[in-house]
Design a protein around this motif. Structure first.
Motif, PDB file in Angstrom:
ATOM      1  N   HIS B 155       0.863  -1.277  -0.057  1.00  0.00           N
ATOM      2  CA  HIS B 155       0.150  -0.117   0.044  1.00  0.00           C
ATOM      3  C   HIS B 155       0.804   1.164   0.006  1.00  0.00           C
ATOM      4  O   HIS B 155       0.616   2.244  -0.998  1.00  0.00           O
ATOM      5  CB  HIS B 155      -0.916   0.084   1.190  1.00  0.00           C
ATOM      6  N   LEU B 156       1.802   1.252   0.795  1.00  0.00           N
ATOM      7  CA  LEU B 156       2.553   2.652   0.987  1.00  0.00           C
ATOM      8  C   LEU B 156       3.557   2.633  -0.463  1.00  0.00           C
ATOM      9  O   LEU B 156       3.617   3.785  -0.583  1.00  0.00           O
ATOM     10  CB  LEU B 156       3.725   2.182   2.044  1.00  0.00           C
ATOM     11  N   ALA B 157       4.079   1.739  -0.866  1.00  0.00           N
ATOM     12  CA  ALA B 157       4.798   1.727  -2.105  1.00  0.00           C
ATOM     13  C   ALA B 157       4.101   2.398  -3.193  1.00  0.00           C
ATOM     14  O   ALA B 157       4.552   3.167  -3.897  1.00  0.00           O
ATOM     15  CB  ALA B 157       5.160   0.291  -2.591  1.00  0.00           C
ATOM     16  N   ASP B 158       2.702   1.816  -3.356  1.00  0.00           N
ATOM     17  CA  ASP B 158       1.833   2.432  -4.513  1.00  0.00           C
ATOM     18  C   ASP B 158       1.414   3.869  -3.748  1.00  0.00           C
ATOM     19  O   ASP B 158       1.333   4.649  -4.745  1.00  0.00           O
ATOM     20  CB  ASP B 158       0.554   1.835  -4.458  1.00  0.00           C
ATOM     21  N   LYS B 159       1.262   4.231  -2.689  1.00  0.00           N
ATOM     22  CA  LYS B 159       0.786   5.651  -2.129  1.00  0.00           C
ATOM     23  C   LYS B 159       2.054   6.568  -2.300  1.00  0.00           C
ATOM     24  O   LYS B 159       1.763   7.627  -2.958  1.00  0.00           O
ATOM     25  CB  LYS B 159       0.762   5.463  -0.703  1.00  0.00           C
ATOM     26  N   TRP B 160       3.471   5.933  -2.413  1.00  0.00           N
ATOM     27  CA  TRP B 160       4.228   7.218  -2.275  1.00  0.00           C
ATOM     28  C   TRP B 160       5.016   6.960  -3.752  1.00  0.00           C
ATOM     29  O   TRP B 160       5.912   7.799  -3.930  1.00  0.00           O
ATOM     30  CB  TRP B 160       5.400   6.966  -1.294  1.00  0.00           C
ATOM     31  N   ARG B 161       4.794   5.837  -4.646  1.00  0.00           N
ATOM     32  CA  ARG B 161       5.301   5.538  -5.621  1.00  0.00           C
ATOM     33  C   ARG B 161       7.062   5.390  -5.552  1.00  0.00           C
ATOM     34  O   ARG B 161       7.762   6.038  -5.889  1.00  0.00           O
ATOM     35  CB  ARG B 161       5.220   6.541  -6.763  1.00  0.00           C
ATOM     36  N   ASN B 162       7.297   4.683  -4.342  1.00  0.00           N
ATOM     37  CA  ASN B 162       8.547   4.353  -3.826  1.00  0.00           C
ATOM     38  C   ASN B 162       8.782   3.147  -3.265  1.00  0.00           C
ATOM     39  O   ASN B 162       7.674   2.573  -2.541  1.00  0.00           O
ATOM     40  CB  ASN B 162       8.714   5.510  -2.562  1.00  0.00           C
ATOM     41  N   PRO B 163       9.925   2.522  -3.284  1.00  0.00           N
ATOM     42  CA  PRO B 163      10.228   1.135  -2.906  1.00  0.00           C
ATOM     43  C   PRO B 163       9.981   1.193  -1.360  1.00  0.00           C
ATOM     44  O   PRO B 163      10.326   2.198  -0.315  1.00  0.00           O
ATOM     45  CB  PRO B 163      11.536   0.940  -3.292  1.00  0.00           C
ATOM     46  N   VAL B 164       9.670  -0.083  -0.662  1.00  0.00           N
ATOM     47  CA  VAL B 164       9.279  -0.355   0.581  1.00  0.00           C
ATOM     48  C   VAL B 164       9.949  -1.537   0.744  1.00  0.00           C
ATOM     49  O   VAL B 164       9.732  -2.440   0.280  1.00  0.00           O
ATOM     50  CB  VAL B 164       7.759  -0.512   0.976  1.00  0.00           C
ATOM     51  N   LEU B 165      10.819  -1.630   1.869  1.00  0.00           N
ATOM     52  CA  LEU B 165      11.665  -2.942   2.381  1.00  0.00           C
ATOM     53  C   LEU B 165      10.941  -3.485   3.646  1.00  0.00           C
ATOM     54  O   LEU B 165      10.920  -2.725   4.685  1.00  0.00           O
ATOM     55  CB  LEU B 165      12.951  -2.479   2.594  1.00  0.00           C
ATOM     56  N   ILE B 166      10.893  -4.783   3.430  1.00  0.00           N
ATOM     57  CA  ILE B 166      10.589  -5.441   4.742  1.00  0.00           C
ATOM     58  C   ILE B 166      11.676  -6.064   5.355  1.00  0.00           C
ATOM     59  O   ILE B 166      12.652  -7.072   4.653  1.00  0.00           O
ATOM     60  CB  ILE B 166       9.489  -6.685   4.246  1.00  0.00           C
ATOM     61  N   TYR B 167      12.121  -5.433   6.443  1.00  0.00           N
ATOM     62  CA  TYR B 167      13.291  -6.167   7.385  1.00  0.00           C
ATOM     63  C   TYR B 167      12.813  -7.273   8.033  1.00  0.00           C
ATOM     64  O   TYR B 167      12.401  -7.013   9.094  1.00  0.00           O
ATOM     65  CB  TYR B 167      13.899  -5.074   7.783  1.00  0.00           C
ATOM     66  N   GLY B 168      13.055  -8.539   7.674  1.00  0.00           N
ATOM     67  CA  GLY B 168      12.966  -9.827   8.595  1.00  0.00           C
ATOM     68  C   GLY B 168      14.278 -10.472   8.961  1.00  0.00           C
ATOM     69  O   GLY B 168      15.277  -9.754   8.631  1.00  0.00           O
ATOM     70  N   ASP B 169      14.116 -11.424   9.355  1.00  0.00           N
ATOM     71  CA  ASP B 169      15.318 -12.442   9.671  1.00  0.00           C
ATOM     72  C   ASP B 169      14.970 -13.939   9.591  1.00  0.00           C
ATOM     73  O   ASP B 169      13.824 -14.480   9.171  1.00  0.00           O
ATOM     74  CB  ASP B 169      15.962 -11.954  11.007  1.00  0.00           C
ATOM     75  N   TYR B 170      15.856 -14.725  10.119  1.00  0.00           N
ATOM     76  CA  TYR B 170      15.740 -16.003  10.162  1.00  0.00           C
ATOM     77  C   TYR B 170      14.744 -16.451  10.979  1.00  0.00           C
ATOM     78  O   TYR B 170      13.593 -17.513  10.551  1.00  0.00           O
ATOM     79  CB  TYR B 170      16.847 -16.810  10.914  1.00  0.00           C
ATOM     80  N   LEU B 171      14.391 -15.786  12.322  1.00  0.00           N
ATOM     81  CA  LEU B 171      13.080 -16.222  12.982  1.00  0.00           C
ATOM     82  C   LEU B 171      11.848 -15.945  12.292  1.00  0.00           C
ATOM     83  O   LEU B 171      11.055 -16.725  12.336  1.00  0.00           O
ATOM     84  CB  LEU B 171      13.128 -15.525  14.377  1.00  0.00           C
ATOM     85  N   LEU B 172      11.855 -14.650  11.526  1.00  0.00           N
ATOM     86  CA  LEU B 172      10.413 -14.300  11.040  1.00  0.00           C
ATOM     87  C   LEU B 172      10.136 -15.260   9.774  1.00  0.00           C
ATOM     88  O   LEU B 172       8.835 -15.907   9.529  1.00  0.00           O
ATOM     89  CB  LEU B 172      10.606 -13.016  10.587  1.00  0.00           C
ATOM     90  N   ALA B 173      11.292 -15.814   9.280  1.00  0.00           N
ATOM     91  CA  ALA B 173      10.966 -16.585   7.913  1.00  0.00           C
ATOM     92  C   ALA B 173      10.508 -17.885   8.103  1.00  0.00           C
ATOM     93  O   ALA B 173      10.122 -18.498   7.539  1.00  0.00           O
ATOM     94  CB  ALA B 173      12.225 -16.383   7.015  1.00  0.00           C
ATOM     95  N   HIS B 174      11.081 -18.401   9.410  1.00  0.00           N
ATOM     96  CA  HIS B 174      10.975 -20.038   9.750  1.00  0.00           C
ATOM     97  C   HIS B 174      10.285 -20.217  10.982  1.00  0.00           C
ATOM     98  O   HIS B 174      10.086 -21.565  11.056  1.00  0.00           O
ATOM     99  CB  HIS B 174      12.617 -20.330  10.032  1.00  0.00           C
ATOM    100  N   THR B 175       9.838 -19.181  11.757  1.00  0.00           N
ATOM    101  CA  THR B 175       9.071 -19.746  12.832  1.00  0.00           C
ATOM    102  C   THR B 175       7.710 -20.210  12.301  1.00  0.00           C
ATOM    103  O   THR B 175       7.033 -19.464  11.670  1.00  0.00           O
ATOM    104  CB  THR B 175       8.762 -18.359  13.885  1.00  0.00           C
TER     105      THR B 175
END
Ligand code: SF4
Lengths: 301, 392
Positions: B155-175
């Motif tokens: 939503h924010l990427a389209d709102k601002w026409r700007n990249p948005v990055l999700i900062y995750g990690d091993y725990l977020l990806a594998h829990t």
């Protein structure tokens, strides 16, 4: 240097282009298809505007312009991004085949092509074009190959031929020091995903006509979803070759054209050998000479 | 935290891996293109996109390298599709040139970084690419929040026409968590993507171009290189309005801890236990790493009882720069995190442990030296004789 000279220039009397000759009249405005203006910023004698015209004319003739999208790389030809009347995505140096892949995957019914130079494609983006070809991506990749970085002022590229003088191969490209040129069309023809591969040129009218046919077959391959298609066009760069403008066509055929052999390199998925291409070129030359002997070129052929 | 009011049919909860939940959230948000290259701990994000996108009418390309991946996403975005790419920080290093130019071209790219620890804070918030640009960076603390923030990212990427990055990690990806992925309809309407190309204006005299350069089609107004750069720069202060953070227990806090992402969840738990034992500690958790919640940190540091601020990060200390800017001298700022990874190198080490986190927060609170980690072999740099004095 004096502005007046007793001796006529070698080109003969200079035409007065500010006033039409007596008796001339406008029959119809001649704005080529798919160009927003006839003005361009290229050097006199540059081959790139001719190659771009070939590509645009064929899209118009095929009637697919209104679903065509171009993806431009970075080089002198990038100045056409603003003047060709095609929806366009500007890519980074070397990355156009991947950007074009993303466009085509989202819009499978569109006709997608790249516009790249030898520095862009064969130096910076070699892996991109090879992977895209191997994937059999249904796009047409266009290479304007002049064997030199024209935009930076005449530097050696991966397609510069042995002996070619550039600003960073002053005594000519020496294979023991600079390595050998990549014959990119020949390399791509070997990949299974490539359906049609050809190398044309724009050094004279016959070459232009032949290159347009190559573009037609390449776009038809895309329209018929046969796979990846590739058209390489050898273009003159008198500025980057450090030669007089009018020597461009001859220099091109005698240097680049001797190494990057012109012809259809792969048709309907079958790779043509260099011998076959030579034989075809000789037959074509014989035919042209015969036509001239009969009184004129057959322009339909 | 209020993001929006979730609507739509609640699907049943099921136990699923974090990566799958993030991917299902992306698809719920309308993502129809993904390209990536495998790299642990990001690989499963690619796997789930490859498995789930085709049935949603989308495409997932197994790119031959990160360079191709980001280029393909670029092309898909130019057609107006919602599209994403991702990797770990290492892979994202390869994509930085494209990130810079995609931002200049104002394309709404969503980037997944399943990072190896928190060593990519600078990369995410400062960017490794050239030019003046910022990416909005969202750092979920767990899978449930990740499902919301991934949708917010699109939503924010389209709102601002700007990249948005999700900062995750091993725990977020594998829990594995019990989760239901529901589509979030954001209250703000977004304008149609009239800038997108589909070929239909080719040959009309009004063809379009999507370009990072300040050029335009002949006859259309162009910003020029300088104008384009100025335009991008002046967008940044507006995007700063998207700042988000969470904080708790600041009224009586003598010690304030700042932490983000999965480790923040450990920090919050540790502080809760310590408060139960009578220690007056509070925390600020940045949810957006850029824009950084400077004001929230400043307000926390100016609390009536605050004596110290600690930055807990699983790296050598990167976010601490932003913490210092926010605190602005109102209290001393200490680094209480550390480099922490096991033999895998994937960023899950011995410090990411409730006991360790609790001990580090308590040590700061009590003004004693940070504890050593049992069984954790440390390698400290030893200064050489020729390096003892600075060169003059
Ligand atoms: S430098 Fe060469 S390629 Fe560039 S415009 Fe001049 S002639 Fe053409």
């Amino acid at each position: 240097m004096s502005t007046t000279s007793a001796n006529p220039t070698p080109l003969g009397a200079v035409l007065n282009t500010t006033r039409a000759p007596t008796g001339a009249r406008v029959v119809e405005p001649l704005l080529p298809d798919l160009l927003l203006t006839q003005e361009h910023q290229m050097c006199p004698g540059c081959g790139e505007p001719l190659a771009v015209r070939c590509y645009l004319d064929v899209l118009a003739e095929l009637g697919v312009a209104n679903r065509s999208i171009a993806v431009a790389g970075i080089g002198c030809y990038t100045s056409f991004s603003g003047t060709i009347d095609l929806d366009l995505v500007q890519a980074l140096h070397g990355r156009a085949p991947s950007v074009a892949t993303g466009v085509k995957r989202m819009l499978p019914d569109s006709i997608v092509m790249t516009l790249q130079g030898d520095g862009d494609m064969v130096n910076e983006g070699l892996q991109e074009v090879l992977h895209t070809a191997a994937r059999g991506e249904s796009i047409t990749v266009v290479l304007l190959n002049n064997g030199v970085f024209g935009e930076t002022g005449g530097h050696m590229t991966a397609t510069s031929v042995i002996g070619q003088r550039t600003k960073n191969s002053l005594d000519g490209r020496d294979p023991s020091y600079h390595g050998y040129p990549i014959l990119i069309g020949d390399l791509i023809a070997q990949l299974q995903g490539a359906a049609y591969v050809a190398r044309g040129s724009v050094h004279n009218a016959g070459a232009v006509a032949r290159t347009k046919k190559m573009f037609r077959r390449a776009f038809e391959a895309q329209i018929n979803r046969e796979g990846f298609s590739f058209v390489e066009v050898l273009t003159m760069c008198p500025t980057g070759w450090f030669i007089p403008t009018r020597e461009g066509p001859q220099y091109m055929t005698e240097t680049l054209g001797e190494v990057h052999i012109m012809g259809e390199l792969k048709v309907d998925g079958r790779v043509h050998t260099t011998e076959e291409i030579h034989a075809e070129n000789v037959a074509r030359q014989t035919e042209i000479e015969a036509q001239l002997a009969r009184g004129g070129l057959d322009t339909e052929g | 935290m209020s993001l929006a009011s979730p609507t739509g049919t609640p699907a049943g909860r099921s136990l699923m891996e974090g990566s799958e939940a993030l991917v299902r959230a992306a698809i719920a948000a309308g993502c129809r293109f993904f390209a990536g290259y495998p790299m642990t701990p990001f690989t499963e994000v690619l796997e789930h996109f490859a498995r789930l996108l085709p049935d949603a009418g989308g495409v997932c390309v197994n790119a031959e390298s990160e360079l191709e991946a980001v280029g393909m996403a670029w092309g898909a975005l130019a057609t107006g599709a919602r599209a994403a790419t991702g990797s770990t920080g290492q892979g994202l290093s390869l994509m930085q040139e494209s990130f810079s130019e995609i931002t200049l071209a104002e394309l709404p790219l969503v980037i997944f970084n399943m990072a190896r620890g928190q060593q990519d804070y600078y990369q995410a918030t400062r960017g490794g690419g050239h030019g003046d640009y910022r990416h909005i960076v969202l750092a979920p603390q767990d899978v449930a929040e990740g499902v919301e923030l991934v949708q917010l990212a699109f939503h924010l990427a389209d709102k601002w026409r700007n990249p948005v990055l999700i900062y995750g990690d091993y725990l977020l990806a594998h829990t594995q968590e019990s989760i239901s992925v529901e589509r979030i309809d954001f209250a703000e309407p977004l304008p149609p993507k009239t800038w997108a190309v589909d070929g239909s204006t080719s040959g009309s005299g009004r063809s379009k171009s999507v370009t990072p350069l300040g050029v335009a089609k002949h006859g259309q107004p162009a910003m020029g290189q300088e104008g384009k750069a100025q335009y991008g720069a002046t967008k940044i202060p507006f995007m700063e309005r998207e700042v988000r953070s969470e904080s708790e227990w600041l009224d009586d806090a003598e010690t304030v801890i700042v932490a983000f992402g999965s480790p923040a969840k450990f920090v919050k738990y540790a502080i809760k236990q310590l408060r139960a034992a009578g220690h007056r500690i509070g925390y600020v958790r940045p949810i957006t790493l850029w824009p950084f919640p400077y004001e929230a940190v400043a307000a926390a540091a100016r609390g009536p009882h605050v004596q110290r601020v600690g930055s807990f990060e699983l790296c050598a200390g990167q976010m601490i720069d932003d913490v210092r800017i926010g605190v602005a001298g109102a209290a001393p700022v200490h680094f209480i995190g550390g480099v922490s990874t096991d033999g895998s190198g994937f960023g899950v080490g011995r410090i990411l442990d409730v006991e360790q986190v609790t001990a580090r927060v308590l040590a700061l609170h009590q003004g004693v030296e940070q504890p050593t980690v049992p069984g954790y072999e440390t390698f400290g740099y030893e200064i050489q004789p020729h390096q003892m004095e600075p060169t003059r």
